[in-house]
Enzyme design. Structure first.
Site, mmCIF file in Angstrom:
data_model
loop_
_atom_site.group_PDB
_atom_site.id
_atom_site.type_symbol
_atom_site.label_atom_id
_atom_site.label_comp_id
_atom_site.label_asym_id
_atom_site.label_seq_id
_atom_site.Cartn_x
_atom_site.Cartn_y
_atom_site.Cartn_z
ATOM 1 N N ALA A 239 0.831 -1.202 0.000
ATOM 2 C CA ALA A 239 0.000 0.000 0.000
ATOM 3 C C ALA A 239 0.866 1.252 0.000
ATOM 4 O O ALA A 239 1.766 1.387 0.833
ATOM 5 C CB ALA A 239 -0.912 -0.002 1.224
ATOM 6 N N CYS A 713 -3.256 -4.770 -3.222
ATOM 7 C CA CYS A 713 -2.353 -4.181 -2.226
ATOM 8 C C CYS A 713 -2.754 -4.600 -0.814
ATOM 9 O O CYS A 713 -3.941 -4.655 -0.488
ATOM 10 C CB CYS A 713 -2.394 -2.657 -2.279
ATOM 11 S SG CYS A 713 -2.216 -1.918 -3.907
ATOM 12 N N CYS A 714 -1.760 -4.874 -0.007
ATOM 13 C CA CYS A 714 -1.946 -4.929 1.441
ATOM 14 C C CYS A 714 -0.755 -4.188 2.041
ATOM 15 O O CYS A 714 -0.103 -3.398 1.363
ATOM 16 C CB CYS A 714 -2.073 -6.362 1.945
ATOM 17 S SG CYS A 714 -0.604 -7.396 1.714
ATOM 18 N N LYS A 715 -0.459 -4.432 3.290
ATOM 19 C CA LYS A 715 0.611 -3.687 3.942
ATOM 20 C C LYS A 715 1.948 -3.861 3.232
ATOM 21 O O LYS A 715 2.668 -2.897 2.976
ATOM 22 C CB LYS A 715 0.725 -4.128 5.398
ATOM 23 C CG LYS A 715 1.792 -3.416 6.211
ATOM 24 C CD LYS A 715 1.752 -3.904 7.649
ATOM 25 C CE LYS A 715 2.829 -3.257 8.506
ATOM 26 N NZ LYS A 715 2.778 -3.732 9.902
#
Length: 796
Positions: A239, A713-715
């Protein structure tokens, strides 16, 4: 073994080599893995290696009743192998501009059964991108130039009263420090020559904060026995967020709102200009900086044509000069310039009035006579007896009059030379000043250059006076924003630059990949220049703890991509990396194509038409922190983002249906029920259901059907992202390519256990384990849980 690829819309196969082994040797090996040399057909040269392993599918661990694997013993198993053939043999991409973008591919080959008991072959590929570092370096260089230019303009504001002069000096001190910081970051990034990957463990490093986290192309190439081969691409990236600065006070969405609220309520030592007016000031300044040198160039070309006594060349030069000058004059048709001139006048020594003025816009003009509300600044420009507003009108109008004099002179010269009828141009607003023609007397024996030179000189002088006054007044507008809150204002700019840089690197990568795969699709190219492309981001962040700040950063960074346009140009050398031009409010990314490919483009694109993108973000938190947010916290941020972006997606679809040709729309509607999908998506967003992953599936389907660019997206783009993209791949195989229904779960486990995404985890944290524990996975939606043995305790 053969390598299958799609080039120019055609399937091509290349023999990679062969390798042989005994199944007994594989089963008896300690790790049940064999590394085999891939040899050429004559058995001589080793051209690569493949790894063959035993994949155990369908085993249910004791006590694992909640685990998603429900395979039946004895059913068929997937064939999985890893291909690491050299580039020259594998021909993974035979186009140089794409080779310059993708690096270090990891490739997995699968074989899965179809519903009619045949076999489909799948090639999964994951590649890094050199744009991870190239785009941030391009962007930072532009931002340094922009800030240096702004600092110089602040210094050239001229003499100010002590109050404003102290503010200016304070601003310049902080701005110089920020420029030095950007220069230091650029210096460090320049040392990363050839780098194409930033690992998740480096997300908190200051020198790398402009670089996207774990950016990869995730590609699935499907070869079905009955259906046409197909490619499915997803860009996976962490992200876009300012991890180094942290999230203690929230992310950009909250910080910008707070900053603007506080600015509105500031005391009278500053002048409040709305974000729209501040952006307008930057736009006009940019137009001035671009148009002034262009006008001077065309004026010199006009004189050159005059010296050559060439009527046709003189007409063409005058036409270009007229067009650019008209744009220049139009740039100042804004009330903001007038109000800024008055504001600057009051800031000069001896020019102060009781209260600093606030900018006046068209909406405020109608109510300028209303008394101001208590304790707030008045919304109209106060009268100042010593300030002559007509002076600006005179200076501004002189540019147009000077141009009209040049037009009239050119008409006279060409007419007396017998070279034309009806004149060569028109004055400001399409009409010539009738008095100009009578005042200009030409002498046949005199040189055209001598006749035009003093008029051109007058135009340049008038333009210079306008530029000087306008630049100073609009720079004074920018001083207000900077002076209000130092260093918070500059730190907000830095944070926004960091997040935008990460988002832009991914976008440029996605655009180039999409252009490459669809270059010979006429429908796509028509959509590209007539409508633009939808860019859909799938977010998996929770709305709890620091991930709230990440989501707030991500939402602003993705929204800021609306300021980006693309232009496709012909490559003139082997350097095919994209180039960025522009400023913070508007960037243009120039994508270079080799001549053969460039010539195949529609005329509008070849002529330099700007191509636009429409970014949308849909977020659904899926982890244990989202469970806490749903039960004890607040999910309004996620709900607001999803609703806002649904409206943007619907607007794009409306424009798409209006602008695309009727025959295309007719065929498109027969193949796709997008109206139904949009309605279903809207209902799911309104339902406020916990962890409603249906939102993401619907948004992804709509994006693919609209020829869009997909992001997940993730972290850190390694764990939750891996669960999502593998689920998407298997869902596509089931829904679009007839994957056997009894093999869906095993295909999903196979990709997660042996596929590219576990390799992504390895390259990020040097461990072949997804960073989940059993307690966390209990909170995950069922199909987002990895198979047993592939996860363990780690920092996510």
């Amino acid at each position: 073994m053969e390598w299958i690829s799609i080039t120019d819309g055609c399937i091509s196969r290349s023999f990679l080599g062969y390798a042989s082994f005994r199944v007994g040797e594989l089963l008896k090996s300690k790790e049940q893995v064999l590394a085999l040399g891939l040899r050429t057909s004559d058995g001589g040269k080793v051209v690569g290696t493949i790894e063959v392993s035993v994949v155990k599918m369908g085993e249910i661990e004791d006590g694992g009743a909640d685990h998603i694997t429900t395979d039946v013993q004895g059913q068929k198993c997937a064939l999985v192998c890893e291909c690491t053939a050299p580039e020259s043999v594998s021909r993974k991409d035979n186009l140089p501009f794409l080779n310059a973008v993708l690096k270090n591919p990891v490739c997995k080959l699968y074989r899965f059964p179809t519903s009619d008991n045949k076999w489909m072959r799948i090639r999964e590929q994951m590649s890094e991108s050199i744009l991870s570092f190239h785009i941030p370096k391009e962007l930072i260089s532009l931002q340094i130039k922009e800030d240096l230019c702004r600092n110089q303009e602040l210094k050239e504001l001229g003499e100010l009263s002590p109050h404003w002069d102290n503010l200016r000096n304070n601003v310049l001190t902080h701005c110089d420090q920020m420029v030095n910081m950007y220069q230091d970051i650029l210096t460090e990034l320049s040392k990363e020559t050839g780098s194409s990957f930033k690992s998740s463990s480096s997300k908190g490093e200051k020198t790398l904060e402009f670089v996207p986290i774990n950016l990869h192309l995730q590609r699935m190439h499907v070869h079905s026995p009955h259906l046409k081969d197909a490619l499915y691409d997803v860009i996976t990236v962490g992200a876009p967020a300012a991890h180094f600065q942290g999230f203690k006070n929230g992310g950009l969405r909250k910080l910008l709102h707070r900053f603007e609220t506080e600015r509105r309520n500031t005391g009278y030592q500053f002048i409040y200009y709305s974000p729209e007016n501040t952006a307008k000031a930057k736009e006009v300044l940019s137009n001035i900086n671009q148009l002034q040198p262009l006008i001077e160039t065309h004026a010199d070309l006009l004189l050159n044509s005059a010296s050559q006594h060439s009527p046709d060349s003189l007409k063409n030069s005058l036409k270009m000069l007229s067009e650019k000058t008209e744009l220049f004059v139009h740039a100042f048709k804004d009330q903001l310039v007038r109000s800024a001139l008055l504001a600057l006048y009051t800031a000069r020594p001896g020019g102060a009035i009781k209260k600093p003025p606030s900018p006046k816009n068209s909406a405020e003009e109608s109510s300028s006579q209303d008394p101001p509300p208590p304790m707030r600044r008045q919304d109209s420009i106060p009268h100042h007896s010593d300030y002559n507003e007509e002076e600006w009108d005179r200076v501004w109008a002189n540019v147009g009059k000077s141009l009209n004099c040049i037009i009239a002179m050119v008409d006279k010269l060409i007419e007396r030379d017998g070279g034309g009828e009806g004149g060569s141009g028109s004055g400001k607003d399409g009409e010539k000043d009738p008095s100009l023609g009578d005042s200009i007397i030409t002498h046949p024996k005199e040189d055209w250059y001598e006749q035009l030179y003093p008029l051109v000189l007058t135009l340049k002088d008038c333009m210079g006076e306008v530029v000087n006054r306008a630049k100073q007044s609009l720079t004074f507008v920018l001083l207000q924003e900077l002076a209000y809150s130092l260093p918070q204002c500059l730190m907000l700019t830095l944070r926004r630059d960091v997040v935008f840089s990460q988002a832009l690197a991914g976008l440029v990568c996605g655009f180039i990949i999409k252009l490459h795969t669809s270059l010979y699709d006429p429908g796509f190219l028509e959509q590209l220049h007539m409508v633009g492309l939808i860019v859909q981001y799938e977010g998996l962040l929770s709305t709890y703890s620091e991930e709230i700040g990440m989501l707030e950063d991500m939402a602003v960074g993705i929204s800021d991509l609306k300021k980006v346009a693309f232009k496709i140009i012909e490559a003139t050398s082997n350097d095919v990396l994209p180039v960025i031009t522009g400023r913070r409010e508007h960037y243009v990314v120039e994508v270079k194509l080799p001549t053969r490919m460039f010539e195949s483009l529609p005329l509008q694109i070849k002529e330099g038409q700007l191509l636009h993108v429409y970014p949308v973000l849909f977020n659904v938190g899926i982890n244990e922190q989202q469970t806490l947010a749903e039960r004890f916290g607040d999910v309004s941020l996620q709900e607001s983002i999803n609703q806002e972006n649904f409206e943007l997606l619907k607007e794009y679809y409306t424009v798409f249906m209006e602008k695309m040709p009727p025959d295309y729309i007719s065929h498109f509607q027969e193949q796709n029920d997008l109206t139904g999908l949009l309605e279903n998506l809207h209902q799911n967003i309104q339902a406020k259901k916990r962890k409603n992953v249906e939102i993401m599936w619907l948004a992804a389907t709509i994006c693919r059907k609209l020829n869009g660019i997909r992001f997940t997206c993730c972290k850190s783009a390694k764990d939750r992202t891996s669960m999502s993209v593998t689920l998407e791949q298997c869902s596509i195989l089931r829904d679009e390519h007839q994957l056997h229904k009894d093999f869906f779960i095993r295909a999903l486990d196979c990709m997660r256990r042996e596929g590219c995404r576990i390799e992504n985890v390895l390259k990020n944290i040097k461990c072949r384990k997804y960073a989940f524990n059993m307690l966390q996975l209990m909170a995950f939606p069922k199909y987002y849980r990895p198979p047993e043995g592939t996860y363990g305790k780690a920092d996510t």
